[in-house]
Design an enzyme around this catalytic site. Structure first.
Site, short mmCIF file in Angstrom:
data_model
loop_
_atom_site.label_atom_id
_atom_site.label_comp_id
_atom_site.label_asym_id
_atom_site.label_seq_id
_atom_site.Cartn_x
_atom_site.Cartn_y
_atom_site.Cartn_z
N LYS A 163 35.94 -55.08 -44.01
CA LYS A 163 36.25 -54.17 -42.91
C LYS A 163 35.18 -54.28 -41.86
CE LYS A 163 39.40 -51.03 -41.95
NZ LYS A 163 40.76 -50.97 -42.49
N1 GLU Z 1 43.53 -52.43 -40.61
C1 GLU Z 1 44.65 -52.57 -41.47
C2 GLU Z 1 44.37 -51.94 -42.83
O1 GLU Z 1 43.54 -51.09 -42.96
C3 GLU Z 1 45.13 -54.01 -41.54
C4 GLU Z 1 44.16 -54.97 -42.12
C5 GLU Z 1 44.60 -56.43 -42.01
O2 GLU Z 1 45.71 -56.70 -41.59
O3 GLU Z 1 43.78 -57.29 -42.36
O4 GLU Z 1 45.03 -52.21 -43.78
#
Ligand code: GLU
Length: 474
Positions: free
Chosen positions: A104
């Site tokens: 993240k």
């Molecule tokens: N931000 C989204 C999540 O928390 C998508 C993450 C992604 O597609 O890599 O799942």
């Protein structure tokens, strides 16, 4: 508002599952910790002065690579939060069989305070810092949109990567959630909200689960309260009301709450918020000002969809929540303490690591598309159309030669149509959401130690991550 930090809650849920699974403590500890968190502080010259920004990219687990997870833009971003979100990504991917580790990113910024040009400048600089350390890379670390970011930011990141890796033929796969015209995929923007809809549809396919939550029937006529009409909340509410006949009776936003027992027109409300920046002045239903909008989480409804930030359902309000079913469209909206209170009161929770996995599932499809350099369906679509057409025509001929009425032109058109990229994305997402639900449900129903969907989801995903480490060797 939150009386237990998001990280504490995630850790508590992890720990209780590990204890029940009897996982080797050494391995459990390896899985628990975030492998690395990189903090970057960089300066950008804007408005005649240098502004220093702080950003993070945390990698929770590299049992599979690339690692995957969004980049969030918010003033509240901090290391603890990014690490907890990276942890959730690991389990989200494992649960849904998306072959990525968890990561993240976040930037401490209020994106509304900067112009588009300034944001581009800041984003490119942030991306530069991460790219030069391979913290954005098609085979190692692939970001995506999250709160406060969208396809625009992803396009800037992709372009920045391409500029720094001019001969990398797979450059487009360095980030997902890009605009369709710039190596994105159909259906990515709606994916998380669509996934929430598919998760609910799957839940309602299991009568035992439905009655266990004190509900009956299907989504038709169910009353729904949505907190947050951002990308995820908007799409979930739109699809549920337009396609499944559910009634969105309240939308809780930052500046107030819109209430309408007859059902809110989500498209109209979303347009109003986009044009005016908030719910104030929305001409239909009852519009309540910001004063305690979160109180509406406690209103009577069948389904509650928290689709905004962490910790909104906590020890201060869990006892008052009247919804029978909570589906966590946001990451971490329920604290561990609130989770216990709701569970003891018989409220069913469809947990975040499953409920909002639609985004990363479709990100996976986009990444595969980028690596294959071809849109899904391009080779098969017309072949399918021809074959289906032949089949319908032949059946029509047999019917009419037996004196029966033929097949309508409308049916022929619908049936013969070859699958488009969007059809395939939705089919893949639906299949993945169904399979994952059935996987966690099987544990929930068969194993007394895991007496709710969240603990079953954690159990399933932790086992998968543990198996990956065991198979690979450490
Ligand atoms: N931000 C989204 C999540 O928390 C998508 C993450 C992604 O597609 O890599 O799942």
């Amino acid at each position: 508002m939150t009386n237990q930090s998001f990280r504490d809650s995630t850790q508590a849920m992890f720990q209780s599952t590990v204890d029940k699974l009897g996982l080797d403590p050494g391995l459990a500890e390896k899985i628990r910790v975030a492998n690395s968190t990189y903090t970057v502080r960089f300066g950008v010259k804007l408005r005649g002065q240098i502004h220093t920004f702080t950003g993070y990219r945390s990698v929770h687990s590299e049992h599979r690579e690339p690692v995957k997870g969004g980049i969030r833009y918010a003033l509240s971003v901090n290391q603890d939060e990014v690490e907890a979100l990276a942890t959730l990504m690991t389990f989200k991917c494992a649960l849904t069989d998306v072959p990525f580790g968890g990561a993240k990113g976040g930037l401490c910024i209020d994106p509304t305070q900067w112009s588009v040009d300034e944001l581009e400048h800041i984003t490119r600089r942030f991306a530069y810092e991460l790219i030069k350390r391979d913290l954005i890379h098609p085979s190692q670390n692939v970001p995506a949109p999250d709160m406060g970011t969208g396809e625009r930011e992803m396009a800037w990141i992709a372009d920045q990567y391409a500029r720094m890796h001019t001969t990398d033929i797979n450059a487009a796969a360095c980030v997902t959630g890009k605009p369709v015209g710039q190596n994105g995929i159909q259906g990515r923007t709606e994916a998380t909200g669509r996934g929430v809809q598919y998760a609910l549809r799957e839940f309602f396919r299991h009568p035992e689960d439905v009655s266990g939550a004190g509900l009956s029937g299907n989504l038709e006529g169910k009353t729904v309260i949505v907190q947050g009409l951002g990308n995820v909340g908007y799409h979930a509410a739109k699809f549920l009301s337009e396609e499944d006949g559910s009634k969105i009776i309240a939308v809780i936003e930052r500046d107030g709450t819109v209430v309408d027992r007859h059902g809110i027109n989500i498209e109209a409300l979303h347009r109003h918020i986009r044009n005016t920046g908030g719910v104030a002045g929305y001409p239909s239903g009852l519009v309540l000002s910001a004063k305690g909008p979160a109180r509406f989480l406690e209103e009577e409804c069948h389904i509650l969809i928290p689709a905004a930030v962490e910790g909104v359902i906590n020890e201060t309000n869990a006892a008052n929540i009247k919804a029978k079913l909570v589906i966590e469209a946001a990451n971490g909206p329920t604290t561990a303490g609130a989770n216990e209170i709701l569970k003891n009161r018989g409220v069913t929770i469809i947990p975040d690591l499953y409920a909002n996995a639609g985004g990363v599932i479709v990100s996976y499809f986009e990444w595969v598309k980028n690596l294959s350099h071809m849109r899904f369906g391009r080779m098969q679509r017309r072949l399918e159309e021809t074959r289906n057409g032949m089949l319908v025509d032949e059946i029509g001929r047999v019917l009419s030669s037996n004196g029966l009425s033929g097949i309508s032109a409308e049916f022929r058109k619908d049936f013969a149509r070859g699958a488009s990229e969007l059809d395939l994305v939705r089919s893949g997402l639906d299949d993945t959401m169904r399979e994952a639900y059935q996987g966690m449900r099987a544990i929930w129903r068969a194993d007394d130690r895991f007496d709710d969907l969240r603990s079953a989801a954690y159990a399933l995903s932790i086992q998968k991550v543990a198996a990956a480490y065991a198979a690979k060797g450490l």
